[in-house]
Design an enzyme around this catalytic site. Structure first.
Site, PDB file in Angstrom:
ATOM      1  N   LYS A 237      13.258  12.074  17.117  1.00 49.57           N
ATOM      2  CA  LYS A 237      13.660  12.824  15.927  1.00 49.57           C
ATOM      3  C   LYS A 237      14.096  14.244  16.284  1.00 49.57           C
ATOM      4  O   LYS A 237      13.502  14.859  17.165  1.00 49.57           O
ATOM      5  CB  LYS A 237      12.469  12.899  14.965  1.00 49.57           C
ATOM      6  CG  LYS A 237      11.969  11.531  14.553  1.00 49.57           C
ATOM      7  CD  LYS A 237      10.538  11.573  14.044  1.00 49.57           C
ATOM      8  CE  LYS A 237      10.022  10.156  13.856  1.00 49.57           C
ATOM      9  NZ  LYS A 237       8.563  10.126  13.594  1.00 49.57           N
ATOM     10  N   GLU A 275       5.176   4.486   9.472  1.00 48.03           N
ATOM     11  CA  GLU A 275       6.627   4.585   9.628  1.00 48.03           C
ATOM     12  C   GLU A 275       7.331   3.315   9.159  1.00 48.03           C
ATOM     13  O   GLU A 275       6.901   2.204   9.477  1.00 48.03           O
ATOM     14  CB  GLU A 275       6.979   4.835  11.105  1.00 48.03           C
ATOM     15  CG  GLU A 275       6.432   6.153  11.622  1.00 48.03           C
ATOM     16  CD  GLU A 275       7.021   6.563  12.979  1.00 48.03           C
ATOM     17  OE1 GLU A 275       7.041   7.765  13.258  1.00 48.03           O
ATOM     18  OE2 GLU A 275       7.459   5.670  13.752  1.00 48.03           O
ATOM     19  N   ARG A 291      -2.275  10.137  14.101  1.00 43.44           N
ATOM     20  CA  ARG A 291      -2.445  11.540  14.495  1.00 43.44           C
ATOM     21  C   ARG A 291      -1.565  12.403  13.609  1.00 43.44           C
ATOM     22  O   ARG A 291      -0.810  11.893  12.793  1.00 43.44           O
ATOM     23  CB  ARG A 291      -2.001  11.708  15.947  1.00 43.44           C
ATOM     24  CG  ARG A 291      -0.581  11.184  16.131  1.00 43.44           C
ATOM     25  CD  ARG A 291       0.082  11.584  17.415  1.00 43.44           C
ATOM     26  NE  ARG A 291       1.269  10.799  17.668  1.00 43.44           N
ATOM     27  CZ  ARG A 291       2.479  11.035  17.168  1.00 43.44           C
ATOM     28  NH1 ARG A 291       2.668  12.045  16.354  1.00 43.44           N
ATOM     29  NH2 ARG A 291       3.498  10.255  17.464  1.00 43.44           N
TER      30      ARG A 291
HETATM   31  P1  ADP Z   1       8.438   4.144  19.147  1.00 46.95           P
HETATM   32  O1  ADP Z   1       6.973   3.837  19.100  1.00 46.95           O
HETATM   33  O2  ADP Z   1       8.998   4.033  20.543  1.00 46.95           O
HETATM   34  O3  ADP Z   1       8.798   5.419  18.457  1.00 46.95           O
HETATM   35  P2  ADP Z   1       9.307   2.598  16.818  1.00 46.95           P
HETATM   36  O4  ADP Z   1       8.878   1.203  16.584  1.00 46.95           O
HETATM   37  O5  ADP Z   1       8.674   3.649  15.975  1.00 46.95           O
HETATM   38  O6  ADP Z   1       9.155   2.944  18.375  1.00 46.95           O
HETATM   39  O7  ADP Z   1      10.870   2.716  16.652  1.00 46.95           O
HETATM   40  C1  ADP Z   1      11.575   3.901  16.957  1.00 46.95           C
HETATM   41  C2  ADP Z   1      12.977   3.852  16.421  1.00 46.95           C
HETATM   42  O8  ADP Z   1      13.675   2.693  16.928  1.00 46.95           O
HETATM   43  C3  ADP Z   1      13.084   3.739  14.921  1.00 46.95           C
HETATM   44  O9  ADP Z   1      12.973   4.996  14.280  1.00 46.95           O
HETATM   45  C4  ADP Z   1      14.459   3.135  14.793  1.00 46.95           C
HETATM   46  O10 ADP Z   1      15.434   4.140  15.028  1.00 46.95           O
HETATM   47  C5  ADP Z   1      14.538   2.142  15.939  1.00 46.95           C
HETATM   48  N1  ADP Z   1      14.059   0.791  15.553  1.00 46.95           N
HETATM   49  C6  ADP Z   1      12.820   0.271  15.737  1.00 46.95           C
HETATM   50  N2  ADP Z   1      12.726  -0.988  15.229  1.00 46.95           N
HETATM   51  C7  ADP Z   1      13.940  -1.285  14.709  1.00 46.95           C
HETATM   52  C8  ADP Z   1      14.489  -2.436  14.004  1.00 46.95           C
HETATM   53  N3  ADP Z   1      13.772  -3.535  13.748  1.00 46.95           N
HETATM   54  N4  ADP Z   1      15.794  -2.352  13.601  1.00 46.95           N
HETATM   55  C9  ADP Z   1      16.523  -1.246  13.839  1.00 46.95           C
HETATM   56  N5  ADP Z   1      16.081  -0.153  14.484  1.00 46.95           N
HETATM   57  C10 ADP Z   1      14.806  -0.152  14.916  1.00 46.95           C
END
Ligand code: ADP
Length: 449
Positions: A237, A275, A291
């Site tokens: 982000k 999220e 957290r």
């Molecule tokens: P991390 O733990 O590495 O932050 P997340 O599961 O929170 O991983 O995913 C991080 C980002 O990856 C999301 O904010 C989004 O941009 C992208 N992302 C994750 N899952 C998907 C999905 N199913 N479809 C599209 N984008 C995804």
């Protein structure tokens, strides 16, 4: 009540906790590596303890050193900030075994949410909407292919233990499946020591919307609305806002109460973030962070609460000091993350700050550990500050952000500030019309060339 707490972190977040503690009449202990002896968090805390050499693995991640620092100083509790040991269930267990208090959730909840498959199963059971995908881990390429055929392409293969955007690979077509499966597994294994992966439908143009929750650890919980963090580079982000420009009051109340109920049912204690990806009016759970988030100040701005003080209070065993009905949104807030990085490739640029001037005035908050003459060490994250603005509405917040960025001076190193000046000129940003891919596309067209 705590008399003294230890802050197991560095940089702006360590400072954030030291400030919160001081206002509560609680003394603070900073810990630092030899590279951070002159850091602002060390100067601002009441006491400090050097816990090791520059490498985080031997200092900020060294559990024995941190526990010893508590014993030497008589600190009764540990605030982990974000990153480092903040989501390490084993650390929480050790803290408790030493009769110290971890300012955060119980080890059990960190463990559940740290494994993305268990997290998803748990959330599903608690009534939280999830991205369609595999039930649990996917063991073989054949299984992955057959699941992807059922779900429909594109799909995303994700490492169960993944984080920070690593261990995720998209397969747009069946041809890409083998590569995605193998790469996600090997990244998961290399970065997190766990090769297990699972599969999800890959959403094409979602927004990243996250709900701030807060539990009292005794079956009570509230939500503090959403943050839109869709502007991301490499899944990291860079610009966050609250409330989300695309979320209506009804949607907020609906998803917020689902999240608060889930957290209450878990008996979760303290701050957490659930999220979601948000597309076509639907929310899809992706993960929970157990957290405080980097972007928590935008929520603090619009609700007028201090989330860090609330974490400390709940860790002391007090009830949450506000009820759901007390929480009313006031205006709009935006945060931009200022990194010591060179554009256009975002390469880290540590170095000596020759001049630093933080912007001020109504509705402006600068959380930064910089000062004139400070040398940013090369060993850690490149985040050097967060500029948070609060306005009466979104337009007011954008105008204020532009004004505040104009006042900010960081000389001596390159920063990501020019990126934000440029983004503020964009019609899509002004309208709030963007999704998780918008920034990457914009960067390709505007900066990378
Ligand atoms: P991390 O733990 O590495 O932050 P997340 O599961 O929170 O991983 O995913 C991080 C980002 O990856 C999301 O904010 C989004 O941009 C992208 N992302 C994750 N899952 C998907 C999905 N199913 N479809 C599209 N984008 C995804």
């Amino acid at each position: 009540m705590f008399d003294k707490i230890l802050v197991a972190n560095r940089g702006e977040i360590a400072l954030r906790v030291v400030r919160a503690a001081r206002e509560m009449g609680i003394r603070s202990v900073a810990v630092h590596s030899t590279a951070d002896a002159d850091a602002m968090h060390v100067r601002m805390a009441d006491e400090s303890v050097c816990i090791g050499p520059p490498a985080s693995s031997e200092s900020y991640l060294s559990i024995p050193s941190i526990i010893a620092a508590c014993e030497v100083t008589g600190a009764q509790a540990i605030h982990p900030g974000y990153g480092f040991l903040s989501e390490n269930a084993n650390f929480v267990q050790i803290v408790e075994d030493h009769d110290l208090t971890f300012i955060g959730p119980r080890a059990e909840h960190i463990r559940i949410m740290g494994d993305k498959i268990t997290a998803k199963e748990t959330m599903k059971r608690l009534g939280v909407p999830c991205v369609p995908g595999s039930e649990g881990g996917v063991a073989s390429l054949e299984e992955a292919r057959s699941l992807a055929d059922d779900i429909g392409y594109p799909v995303i293969v994700k490492a169960t233990a993944g984080g920070g955007g690593r261990g995720m690979k998209v397969a747009a077509t069946p041809d890409e499946m083998e590569r995605a499966f193998i790469t996600a597994r090997s990244e998961g294994k290399a970065a997190f020591g766990n090769a297990e992966v699972y599969i999800e439908k890959y959403l094409q143009k979602p927004r990243h919307i996250e709900i701030q929750v807060f539990g009292d650890g005794k079956g009570g919980a509230v939500h503090l609305g959403e943050r839109d963090c869709s502007l991301q580079r490499r899944h990291q982000k860079v610009f966050e806002e609250a409330p989300g420009p695309s979320i209506s009051e009804e949607e907020r109340a609906r998803i917020g109460s689902i999240c608060a109920r889930a957290v209450a049912d878990l008996g979760y204690a303290g701050a957490g973030t659930i999220e979601f990806l948000y597309e076509g009016g639907e929310f899809y759970f992706i993960e929970m962070n157990t957290r405080l988030q980097v972007e928590h100040p935008v929520t603090e701005a619009i609700f007028g609460v201090d989330l860090v003080q609330e974490q400390i209070r709940v860790a002391e065993g007090h009830p949450i000091s506000f009820s759901q009905d007390d929480l009313k949104i006031d205006g709009h807030a935006i945060e931009v993350r200022i990194n010591a990085e060179r554009l256009p490739d975002f390469a880290p640029r540590p170095g000596r700050i020759t001049q630093f001037h933080a912007p001020g005035g109504l509705g402006v908050r600068m959380d930064s550990a910089l000062y004139d003459g400070y040398s940013i060490p090369p060993y850690y994250d490149s985040l050097i500050g967060k500029l948070i603005v609060h306005g009466q509405d979104r337009h007011g917040a954008l105008t204020r952000l532009s004004r505040a960025l104009g006042e900010l001076i960081v000389d001596g190193v390159e920063t990501t500030v020019p990126l934000f000046h440029a983004l503020l000129q964009e019609e899509d940003i002004r309208r709030g019309d963007y999704n998780i891919h918008w920034l990457e596309t914009w960067l390709e067209n505007n900066l990378q060339g």
